[in-house]
Design an enzyme around this catalytic site. Structure first.
Site, PDB file in Angstrom:
ATOM      1  N   THR A   1     -77.539 -44.989 -43.781  1.00 20.30           N
ATOM      2  CA  THR A   1     -76.478 -45.385 -44.732  1.00 20.30           C
ATOM      3  C   THR A   1     -76.917 -46.435 -45.757  1.00 20.30           C
ATOM      4  O   THR A   1     -76.335 -46.508 -46.826  1.00 20.30           O
ATOM      5  CB  THR A   1     -75.266 -45.945 -43.962  1.00 20.30           C
ATOM      6  OG1 THR A   1     -75.715 -46.995 -43.107  1.00 20.30           O
ATOM      7  CG2 THR A   1     -74.563 -44.886 -43.154  1.00 20.30           C
TER       8      THR A   1
ATOM      9  N   HIS B   1     -73.874 -50.219 -36.087  1.00 19.36           N
ATOM     10  CA  HIS B   1     -75.002 -49.296 -36.276  1.00 19.36           C
ATOM     11  C   HIS B   1     -74.881 -48.032 -35.422  1.00 19.36           C
ATOM     12  O   HIS B   1     -75.586 -47.064 -35.650  1.00 19.36           O
ATOM     13  CB  HIS B   1     -76.310 -49.933 -35.783  1.00 19.36           C
ATOM     14  CG  HIS B   1     -76.791 -51.068 -36.613  1.00 19.36           C
ATOM     15  ND1 HIS B   1     -76.637 -51.109 -37.957  1.00 19.36           N
ATOM     16  CD2 HIS B   1     -77.480 -52.192 -36.265  1.00 19.36           C
ATOM     17  CE1 HIS B   1     -77.193 -52.232 -38.407  1.00 19.36           C
ATOM     18  NE2 HIS B   1     -77.702 -52.905 -37.405  1.00 19.36           N
TER      19      HIS B   1
ATOM     20  N   ASN C   1     -80.706 -56.701 -44.294  1.00 19.98           N
ATOM     21  CA  ASN C   1     -80.089 -56.593 -45.621  1.00 19.98           C
ATOM     22  C   ASN C   1     -80.061 -57.946 -46.328  1.00 19.98           C
ATOM     23  O   ASN C   1     -80.199 -58.021 -47.546  1.00 19.98           O
ATOM     24  CB  ASN C   1     -78.712 -55.912 -45.549  1.00 19.98           C
ATOM     25  CG  ASN C   1     -77.610 -56.827 -45.084  1.00 19.98           C
ATOM     26  OD1 ASN C   1     -77.076 -57.607 -45.859  1.00 19.98           O
ATOM     27  ND2 ASN C   1     -77.263 -56.764 -43.801  1.00 19.98           N
TER      28      ASN C   1
ATOM     29  N   GLU D   1     -79.785 -47.634 -36.080  1.00 25.92           N
ATOM     30  CA  GLU D   1     -78.876 -46.638 -36.685  1.00 25.92           C
ATOM     31  C   GLU D   1     -79.581 -45.286 -36.797  1.00 25.92           C
ATOM     32  O   GLU D   1     -79.005 -44.242 -36.504  1.00 25.92           O
ATOM     33  CB  GLU D   1     -78.433 -47.111 -38.076  1.00 25.92           C
ATOM     34  CG  GLU D   1     -77.537 -46.089 -38.763  1.00 25.92           C
ATOM     35  CD  GLU D   1     -77.331 -46.344 -40.250  1.00 25.92           C
ATOM     36  OE1 GLU D   1     -77.225 -47.509 -40.658  1.00 25.92           O
ATOM     37  OE2 GLU D   1     -77.275 -45.357 -41.000  1.00 25.92           O
TER      38      GLU D   1
ATOM     39  N   HIS E   1     -85.185 -48.343 -36.881  1.00 25.84           N
ATOM     40  CA  HIS E   1     -83.838 -48.912 -36.987  1.00 25.84           C
ATOM     41  C   HIS E   1     -82.887 -48.245 -35.985  1.00 25.84           C
ATOM     42  O   HIS E   1     -82.870 -47.019 -35.868  1.00 25.84           O
ATOM     43  CB  HIS E   1     -83.308 -48.732 -38.419  1.00 25.84           C
ATOM     44  CG  HIS E   1     -82.150 -49.613 -38.723  1.00 25.84           C
ATOM     45  ND1 HIS E   1     -80.883 -49.377 -38.232  1.00 25.84           N
ATOM     46  CD2 HIS E   1     -82.062 -50.752 -39.445  1.00 25.84           C
ATOM     47  CE1 HIS E   1     -80.070 -50.321 -38.653  1.00 25.84           C
ATOM     48  NE2 HIS E   1     -80.765 -51.180 -39.391  1.00 25.84           N
TER      49      HIS E   1
ATOM     50  N   HIS F   1     -75.932 -59.048 -37.122  1.00 23.63           N
ATOM     51  CA  HIS F   1     -77.085 -59.946 -37.259  1.00 23.63           C
ATOM     52  C   HIS F   1     -76.658 -61.295 -37.802  1.00 23.63           C
ATOM     53  O   HIS F   1     -77.083 -61.711 -38.872  1.00 23.63           O
ATOM     54  CB  HIS F   1     -78.154 -59.308 -38.150  1.00 23.63           C
ATOM     55  CG  HIS F   1     -78.843 -58.174 -37.482  1.00 23.63           C
ATOM     56  ND1 HIS F   1     -79.162 -57.009 -38.113  1.00 23.63           N
ATOM     57  CD2 HIS F   1     -79.262 -58.032 -36.199  1.00 23.63           C
ATOM     58  CE1 HIS F   1     -79.745 -56.192 -37.254  1.00 23.63           C
ATOM     59  NE2 HIS F   1     -79.816 -56.792 -36.093  1.00 23.63           N
TER      60      HIS F   1
HETATM   61 FE1  F3S Z   1     -70.796 -49.282 -42.631  1.00 24.89          FE
HETATM   62 FE2  F3S Z   1     -71.831 -49.371 -44.996  1.00 24.89          FE
HETATM   63 FE3  F3S Z   1     -71.441 -51.583 -43.697  1.00 24.89          FE
HETATM   64  S1  F3S Z   1     -72.317 -47.943 -43.404  1.00 24.89           S
HETATM   65  S2  F3S Z   1     -71.640 -51.041 -41.542  1.00 24.89           S
HETATM   66  S3  F3S Z   1     -69.861 -50.185 -44.430  1.00 24.89           S
HETATM   67  S4  F3S Z   1     -73.188 -51.122 -44.974  1.00 24.89           S
END
Ligand code: F3S
Length: 279
Positions: free
Chosen positions: A161, A72, A219, A124, A122, A40
């Site tokens: 995550t 993702h 984020n 992901e 989302h 993004h």
């Molecule tokens: Fe992976 Fe954590 Fe970044 S899951 S994409 S390291 S926020």
């Protein structure tokens, strides 16, 4: 003006890995696209486009060449479709997202009803859900929604995550009451909480806070929101150009942080711009 720059500002491990895979693949492939924007950051996506990496929204629209899967991840069906079409896949799915997908698959193969703590829309989450085949899957954003899950003998829990740990813990509490057997995989990656904790700390110490990152980055928006709750003089910018010197009247100390998908060169430009402001 004193500047406090967050140590964690910018790319997380997964985004760093995905972008370097994308740039390497751009150099080594004639025809290459990414399934959705790789991260993004409109500025980084533009740089990749200049190197020949186009952004394609759907597998149906890709007919040849290589395809980059972003950090993702994508759904199991999309992955299978890419293979069926004989396309070369550059899989930049973050290894931590992969772990969540694998745990969802394991739980479903062992007959657990799967509860995924996360935001339904989302990408992901949609990817992780797709790996839990043949069982009921409930995506719940919070404890209140978890109360609506029916009782089951076996419940397995995984999380998007980027979820806050407290949210996972509260949903797990509910699931414990609703099952005879509960299995929990803590699939939260701490990159998000580390950034948020550091941003809050800095926001408490400064007169003005700058949060750098794509306006389409969830984020980064969350970081800006958390900072503005502590420091009302918080500005969310995508690049240094948007910075207005009038914001800095009476400011002694500036805090700067950036979302997990903000490239280092953009952070450097913002720091340079702020350092160069005359007070
Ligand atoms: Fe992976 Fe954590 Fe970044 S899951 S994409 S390291 S926020």
């Amino acid at each position: 003006m004193k500047i406090i720059l967050a140590k964690s500002a910018g790319f997380c491990f997964g985004v760093k890995r995905a972008t370097s895979m994308a740039f390497d693949s751009a150099d080594s492939h004639e025809r290459i696209c990414s399934l959705g924007p790789i991260i993004h950051s409109p500025q980084l996506v533009e740089k990749l486009e200049e190197k020949g990496v186009s952004v394609v929204g759907r597998v149906e629209d890709i007919h040849e060449g290589a395809v980059i899967v972003r950090s993702h991840g994508i759904t199991a069906d999309e992955m299978a479709d890419l293979a069926t079409k004989g396309l070369e896949v550059v899989d930049a799915t973050c290894p931590f997202v992969k772990i969540a997908q694998d745990h969802a698959a394991l739980l479903s193969s062992e007959g657990y009803v799967v509860v995924l703590v996360g935001e339904e829309e989302h990408p992901e989450v949609q990817g992780i859900v797709s790996y839990a085949a043949g069982v009921d899957v409930y995506v719940v954003p919070d404890q209140a929604k978890a109360e609506g899950i029916p009782r089951s003998k076996k419940i397995g829990v995984v999380a998007q995550t980027t979820q806050p740990f407290e949210n996972l813990r509260q949903v797990v509490d509910v699931c414990l009451r609703k099952s005879k057997e509960l299995r929990v995989f803590n699939t939260i990656c701490d990159a998000t909480s580390v950034r948020q904790g550091e941003a809050r700390d800095i926001a408490r110490q400064v007169d003005l806070m700058l949060v750098i990152g794509g306006f389409n980055s969830a984020n980064t928006n969350r970081l800006a929101q958390l900072c503005s709750e502590i420091q009302p003089r918080t500005y969310h910018v995508e690049t240094a150009i948007e910075i207005d010197s009038a914001w800095f009247d009476g400011v002694q100390t500036v805090g700067i942080t950036a979302g997990a998908s903000t490239p280092q060169w953009i952070i450097d430009e913002v720091v340079d711009r702020v350092s160069g402001l005359k007070k």
